[in-house]
Design an enzyme around this catalytic site. Structure first.
Site, PDB file in Angstrom:
ATOM      1  N   HIS A  59       0.866  -1.188   0.000  1.00  0.00           N
ATOM      2  CA  HIS A  59       0.000   0.000   0.000  1.00  0.00           C
ATOM      3  C   HIS A  59       0.901   1.235   0.000  1.00  0.00           C
ATOM      4  O   HIS A  59       1.918   1.280   0.692  1.00  0.00           O
ATOM      5  CB  HIS A  59      -0.910   0.006   1.232  1.00  0.00           C
ATOM      6  CG  HIS A  59      -1.957   1.080   1.162  1.00  0.00           C
ATOM      7  ND1 HIS A  59      -1.664   2.402   1.422  1.00  0.00           N
ATOM      8  CD2 HIS A  59      -3.266   1.037   0.821  1.00  0.00           C
ATOM      9  CE1 HIS A  59      -2.769   3.127   1.249  1.00  0.00           C
ATOM     10  NE2 HIS A  59      -3.753   2.322   0.893  1.00  0.00           N
TER      11      HIS A  59
ATOM     12  N   GLU B   8      -4.273   1.538  -7.394  1.00  0.00           N
ATOM     13  CA  GLU B   8      -4.547   2.730  -6.586  1.00  0.00           C
ATOM     14  C   GLU B   8      -3.609   3.868  -6.989  1.00  0.00           C
ATOM     15  O   GLU B   8      -2.472   3.946  -6.488  1.00  0.00           O
ATOM     16  CB  GLU B   8      -4.316   2.418  -5.105  1.00  0.00           C
ATOM     17  CG  GLU B   8      -5.245   1.389  -4.530  1.00  0.00           C
ATOM     18  CD  GLU B   8      -5.486   1.642  -3.054  1.00  0.00           C
ATOM     19  OE1 GLU B   8      -6.622   1.945  -2.695  1.00  0.00           O
ATOM     20  OE2 GLU B   8      -4.529   1.568  -2.268  1.00  0.00           O
TER      21      GLU B   8
ATOM     22  N   SER C 243     -10.076   7.395  -3.398  1.00  0.00           N
ATOM     23  CA  SER C 243     -11.179   8.375  -3.397  1.00  0.00           C
ATOM     24  C   SER C 243     -12.474   7.853  -3.991  1.00  0.00           C
ATOM     25  O   SER C 243     -13.230   8.622  -4.596  1.00  0.00           O
ATOM     26  CB  SER C 243     -10.758   9.659  -4.120  1.00  0.00           C
ATOM     27  OG  SER C 243      -9.793  10.348  -3.376  1.00  0.00           O
TER      28      SER C 243
ATOM     29  N   GLY D 286     -11.050   3.441   1.402  1.00  0.00           N
ATOM     30  CA  GLY D 286     -10.400   3.959   2.611  1.00  0.00           C
ATOM     31  C   GLY D 286     -11.389   4.809   3.387  1.00  0.00           C
ATOM     32  O   GLY D 286     -12.233   4.298   4.121  1.00  0.00           O
ATOM     33  N   GLY D 287     -11.322   6.127   3.197  1.00  0.00           N
ATOM     34  CA  GLY D 287     -12.148   7.085   3.953  1.00  0.00           C
ATOM     35  C   GLY D 287     -13.610   6.691   4.086  1.00  0.00           C
ATOM     36  O   GLY D 287     -14.153   6.691   5.198  1.00  0.00           O
TER      37      GLY D 287
HETATM   38  P1  PGA Z   1      -9.283   6.481   0.115  1.00  0.00           P
HETATM   39  O1  PGA Z   1      -8.156   5.398   0.439  1.00  0.00           O
HETATM   40  O2  PGA Z   1     -10.516   5.732  -0.299  1.00  0.00           O
HETATM   41  O3  PGA Z   1      -9.462   7.248   1.403  1.00  0.00           O
HETATM   42  O4  PGA Z   1      -8.771   7.337  -0.990  1.00  0.00           O
HETATM   43  C1  PGA Z   1      -8.003   4.254  -0.346  1.00  0.00           C
HETATM   44  C2  PGA Z   1      -6.801   3.478   0.119  1.00  0.00           C
HETATM   45  O5  PGA Z   1      -5.842   4.076   0.611  1.00  0.00           O
HETATM   46  O6  PGA Z   1      -6.769   2.253   0.028  1.00  0.00           O
END
Ligand code: PGA
Length: 224
Positions: A83, A151, A187, A208-209
């Site tokens: 990651h 990502e 995102s 993530g968020g």
């Molecule tokens: P995000 O994070 O959805 O907050 O952009 C995704 C991730 O880091 O796996």
């Protein structure tokens, strides 16, 4: 679709209890894989579990490290590997990620191998090359059971995602070269998921968020 929930270093015990309760009762036909902090793994007895990281060392005198074997013995089935936050904040290079990948496989975990490109690669048109190069370093021919997550580095936690056509190109390049499930992360939210879910060949999302906000997550899942 496979939906991976990456909590990162968020939530304290009381919040996790509450979250786990709500998540377990959430109605969805999607396959959820929750990746809480490793100390909370046992608080999700009914869920598919993953971890956000494993040690690059096997068991032994490595104070503070959490090994792939130990999380597998707690019921984890998946492990995020490579990651971008591991590189950004902990200076992990691809050689360290390879060691982690090897140990995760040996422990019987299914690695979710994250690869990401820079904004500049999208400006220069070199993003496919950048992703290909990372995959070639991480994935060997003898590997069978793994998942790849695309990502883009600039998309993580920023709201700034590449053009859908560019994501589609990356997903199709990966699908043509590797026989694995392929996820998109960076995102993803309840608004852009409508467009993202149309990407050909995509098998799911790494969230993530939004994974921390269960009502938005429910909205997102309802659209899949
Ligand atoms: P995000 O994070 O959805 O907050 O952009 C995704 C991730 O880091 O796996």
């Amino acid at each position: 679709m496979k939906i991976v929930l990456n909590h990162k270093s968020n939530l304290v015990y009381e919040q996790v209890i509450d979250y786990a309760n709500q998540l377990e009762n959430m109605k969805t036909t999607q396959e959820l894989i929750v990746c809480p902090s490793s100390c909370y793994l046992s608080l999700f007895p009914k869920m598919n579990l993953g971890v956000q990281d494993v040690s690059c060392y096997d068991q032994g005198a490595y104070t503070g490290e959490i090994t792939a074997k130990s999380v597998a013995s707690l019921g984890a089935k998946y492990a995020l590997i490579h990651h971008s936050e591991r590189e950004k904040y902990f200076h992990e290079d691809i050689m360290i990620a390879k060691k982690k990948l090897q140990l995760a496989l040996e422990a019987g975990l299914i690695p979710i191998i994250c690869v990401g490109d820079h904004k500049s690669a999208h400006e220069k048109g070199t993003y496919l090359k950048e992703i290909k190069n990372q995959l070639e370093q991480l994935i060997t021919e003898d590997m069978t059971n793994y998942i790849i997550a695309y990502e883009p580095l600039f998309a993580i936690g920023t709201g700034d995602i590449p053009y859908i056509g560019e994501i589609e190109q990356v997903i199709s390049m990966i699908k043509n070269s590797y026989s694995s499930f392929v996820l998109y992360g960076g995102s993803v939210n309840q608004i852009n998921v409508n467009q993202l879910k149309e990407i050909r060949g995509l098998d799911g999302f790494l969230l993530g968020g939004i994974s921390l906000d269960l009502s938005s997550l429910q909205d997102l899942l309802a659209q899949l």
